[in-house]
Design an enzyme around this catalytic site. Structure first.
Site, PDB file in Angstrom:
ATOM      1  N   GLY A   1      -3.909   8.038 -14.315  1.00 18.51           N
ATOM      2  CA  GLY A   1      -3.227   8.571 -13.147  1.00 18.51           C
ATOM      3  C   GLY A   1      -1.779   8.141 -13.097  1.00 18.51           C
ATOM      4  O   GLY A   1      -1.291   7.392 -13.942  1.00 18.51           O
TER       5      GLY A   1
ATOM      6  N   ASP B   1       3.829  -2.152  -0.175  1.00 18.62           N
ATOM      7  CA  ASP B   1       2.986  -0.958  -0.321  1.00 18.62           C
ATOM      8  C   ASP B   1       1.532  -1.421  -0.368  1.00 18.62           C
ATOM      9  O   ASP B   1       0.922  -1.502  -1.421  1.00 18.62           O
ATOM     10  CB  ASP B   1       3.376  -0.201  -1.584  1.00 18.62           C
ATOM     11  CG  ASP B   1       2.726   1.180  -1.643  1.00 18.62           C
ATOM     12  OD1 ASP B   1       2.152   1.608  -0.624  1.00 18.62           O
ATOM     13  OD2 ASP B   1       2.787   1.824  -2.699  1.00 18.62           O
TER      14      ASP B   1
END
Length: 541
Positions: free
Chosen positions: A194, A327
Site C-alpha cells: 500500500g 498522525d
C-alpha cells in the site's frame, strides 16, 4: 428592471461567498502539522515568508538560484521564489533529522548499545555545508519511475541489480547485523502492500527466510505529485519527500523499544535522474483491522492496549524528550506476533508546542477540547496528553471494557474514564494497566467461591476429542469454542455455564499471560490419543 436588480444582487452575493471561501481556503498556515494542532514549525513558516518578501537565504546547493531581485521579470521572480520556498522546506526537514541524530555517540557504552547508521554526506551536511549526498557504502538499484506514472504492484521496485556491490562495513543494532543493498538484490515474493501520502510499502523475503517491509518514496503519491506540480523539479521534490524516510530511520534507530518497529537496514542507490534514492528495510507486521479486533478475545485486546500504553510511557520519557505522534491513527500501527508496534514515525515530533499564553495551548479534538498551561514558552505536557487522548479515543473505548472478566470491569471503566478526561497522565495509566495484568495473570479476577460446582467431570489424560465443536464468542478459533482459562476449575465453570458444553480439552498451549487454551466440546464420543492433552468429560449436571 426587477429581474436586472435580482441578477445584480445574486451576483454580488455569489462574489461575496466566493471571496470568503477563497480566504478560508488560502489562509496562511493550513498545512499538515497545523491540522494536528501543532505549531512547532512556526519559525520556519515565518522564515519562509521573509524569503518570499525578498530576504536572502544562504542554502548551499549545487543547483541553487540567486535571490530574487526587484527588477526581475515577474515570471522569473515567481519561479525563483518557488525554488527558494522548496529549498527552505528541504532545509527544515534536514535540520529536523540532524536534531534527532545529534550526540548519538553517547548511546554507545550504555545498556542498549546501538551503532549509529553509517550515513553518507546526507548526515554530514552540517559539517560540510553541502546539499550533495554521497553514494555511501552500498547502493540499491530502484528503477526510476516518472512522477506522472504510479508503479503497479506487479512491477516491483526491484527489477534490476545494483550497478556496484560495495563491501559493507560491520553494522549492528542490538547485536543484529543490519541489512543493506546486497541483502535485497535477490529478494523474492515481493508484494505491494500500500501507499500513504509519501511512501510506498512492499513486502519481500530476504534469503527466502526473513520477511521484511521495504519503504520508499512513492513517485505517484500525494506528496510527490503535488510538489512536482507546484515546483516543477522531480529531483528536489524527491529530496524533500525522502527526508521523511530518513527521519523515520533516525527515530527507529534512536528510539529502541519493543513496541517500535525495528529497523533492519537501509539502502541508497542512484536511479537514473535521481541521486541517492533511499529504501528503508524494516520489520514486517500485519495491519490493524479494528472490526476483527472487536471479535477477538478480551485478553488479546487488552494486550494491544497495554502495548500501546507501554509505548506511550516510553515516548513520554524517551532519550529525545517527550515525543508525540502527530498522525495518530490505527493505520499507523501494526501487530507483530500479537504485540502492537508503531510503524510510521515520519510525523513524530520531539518538540513541545511553543506558546506565549494559555490560549496557544488548546488541544482540539472532534468530541472535545482541552486547555493546558503555558510554561516557559511551551505547552506543558501537550505531547504526552495528545498521545494519551488519542489512545483513549481510538483504542481504549473500543477494546478495553467489552467482554472483560466481571471483577476487572470497574477498574477498566475507571481507566477509560480517566484517560478520556485526561485526569491521569501516562504514568498513572500504565500503573493501572499493569495492575490489571497482575490481577489477570494470577487469577485474582476469579470469584472467591469455595462452593462445589453443580456438575462433575471425569479426567482422561493424553486424549482429545475430534470434532463435536460449537461456536462461542469470543473464541481463539472461528469454527469452534477455544478460550483461555487460569485453571481447571475455571474451565469447569465455563463449561457449566455453556448449555452446549459436555466436555472440554485442556491443550498444552498457553497465551501470552500464561493462561491455558481450552477446547469446549458438545460431547466426548470421538476420543482419540493426543499426548500432552487432558480431556474432562461431564458425567452429571
Amino acid at each position: 428592471m426587477k429581474r436586472r436588480k435580482i441578477a445584480v444582487a445574486a451576483g454580488f452575493c455569489l462574489s461575496f461567498f466566493l471571496g470568503t471561501l477563497m480566504n478560508l481556503l488560502f489562509i496562511p498556515g493550513f498545512d499538515h502539522h497545523q491540522n494536528h494542532g501543532d505549531t512547532v514549525h512556526r519559525f520556519y513558516h515565518e522564515q519562509r515568508q521573509r524569503v518570499l518578501d525578498g530576504t536572502k537565504l544562504h542554502v548551499k546547493d549545487s543547483g541553487a538560484t540567486a535571490p530574487v531581485e526587484g527588477n526581475s521579470e515577474p515570471t522569473a521572480a515567481t519561479s525563483s521564489r518557488r525554488r527558494l520556498d522548496l529549498q527552505l522546506q528541504i532545509r527544515e526537514r534536514y535540520d529536523e533529522v540532524l536534531r534527532y541524530r545529534q550526540q548519538q555517540s553517547s548511546w554507545l557504552g550504555t545498556g542498549n548499545p546501538v551503532r549509529p547508521l553509517e550515513r553518507r554526506k546526507l548526515m554530514d551536511l552540517a559539517q560540510r555545508n553541502s546539499w550533495e549526498s554521497n553514494k555511501g557504502t552500498e547502493r540499491f538499484n530502484n528503477q526510476y519511475v516518472d512522477s506522472h506514472h504510479r508503479i503497479s504492484p506487479s512491477e516491483s521496485l526491484y527489477t534490476t541489480k545494483s550497478r556496484r556491490d560495495f563491501a559493507m562495513q560491520t553494522r549492528t543494532i542490538n547485536d543484529t547485523q543490519m541489512l543493506g543493498c546486497s541483502s535485497i538484490d535477490n529478494v523474492t515474493d515481493v508484494q505491494y502492500l500500500g501507499s500513504g501520502y509519501t511512501k510506498a510499502v512492499y513486502k519481500a523475503a530476504v534469503n527466502n527466510t526473513l520477511s521484511v517491509a521495504l519503504k520508499s518514496v512513492d513517485f505517484g503519491g500525494h506528496d510527490m505529485e503535488n510538489c512536482v506540480k507546484k515546483y516543477g523539479s522531480t529531483a528536489e521534490c524527491y529530496r524533500l519527500a525522502s527526508f521523511k524516510i530518513v527521519k523515520e530511520m533516525a527515530l527507529m534507530e534512536r528510539l529502541q523499544h519493543p513496541n517500535i518497529l525495528k529497523l533492519f537496514g537501509y539502502c541508497y542507490q542512484d536511479s537514473n535522474d535521481i541521486r541517492d534514492t533511499v529504501t528503508a528495510i524494516t520489520e514486517l507486521g500485519s495491519p490493524l483491522e479494528m472490526i476483527q479486533l472487536l471479535q477477538t478475545s478480551w485478553e488479546e485486546r487488552f494486550r494491544i492496549c497495554l502495548s500501546l500504553v507501554r509505548l506511550l510511557h516510553y515516548l513520554a520519557h524517551s532519550p529525545l524528550g517527550s515525543v508525540t505522534l502527530l498522525d495518530f491513527r490505527p493505520r499507523q500501527f501494526v501487530l507483530v506476533r500479537g504485540e502492537l508496534k508503531v510503524t510510521d514515525l515520519d510525523d513524530a515530533s520531539a518538540t513541545e508546542t511553543p506558546c506565549s499564553s494559555p490560549a496557544d495551548c488548546v488541544m482540539e479534538f472532534p468530541a472535545r477540547n482541552f486547555s493546558l498551561p503555558c510554561s516557559g514558552g511551551r505547552c506543558a505536557g501537550m505531547n504526552e496528553k495528545r498521545n494519551l487522548y488519542n489512545a483513549y479515543r481510538f483504542f481504549f473505548t473500543y477494546l478495553l471494557p467489552h467482554s472483560a472478566p466481571p471483577a476487572l470491569r470497574p477498574l477498566l471503566d475507571k481507566i477509560v474514564n480517566c484517560t478520556g478526561e485526561l485526569t491521569w497522565g501516562v504514568d498513572e495509566t500504565l500503573v493501572q494497566l499493569e495492575e490489571v495484568l497482575h490481577l489477570y495473570k494470577n487469577g485474582l479476577y476469579l470469584p472467591n467461591n469455595t462452593q462445589p460446582l453443580k456438575a462433575e467431570f471425569k479426567r482422561v489424560a493424553d486424549v482429545s476429542v475430534s470434532g463435536e465443536n460449537y461456536r462461542c464468542w469470543p473464541s481463539y478459533q472461528h469454527d469452534g469454542c477455544m478460550l483461555s482459562v487460569f485453571s481447571v476449575r475455571e474451565a469447569m465453570s465455563v463449561c457449566e455455564s455453556h448449555a452446549q458444553c459436555s466436555a472440554f480439552v485442556m491443550t498444552n498451549q498457553t497465551t501470552w499471560t500464561g493462561h491455558q487454551l481450552v477446547f469446549f466440546k458438545t460431547g466426548a464420543a470421538s476420543l482419540s490419543p493426543s499426548p500432552g492433552k487432558v480431556t474432562f468429560v461431564k458425567v452429571n449436571s
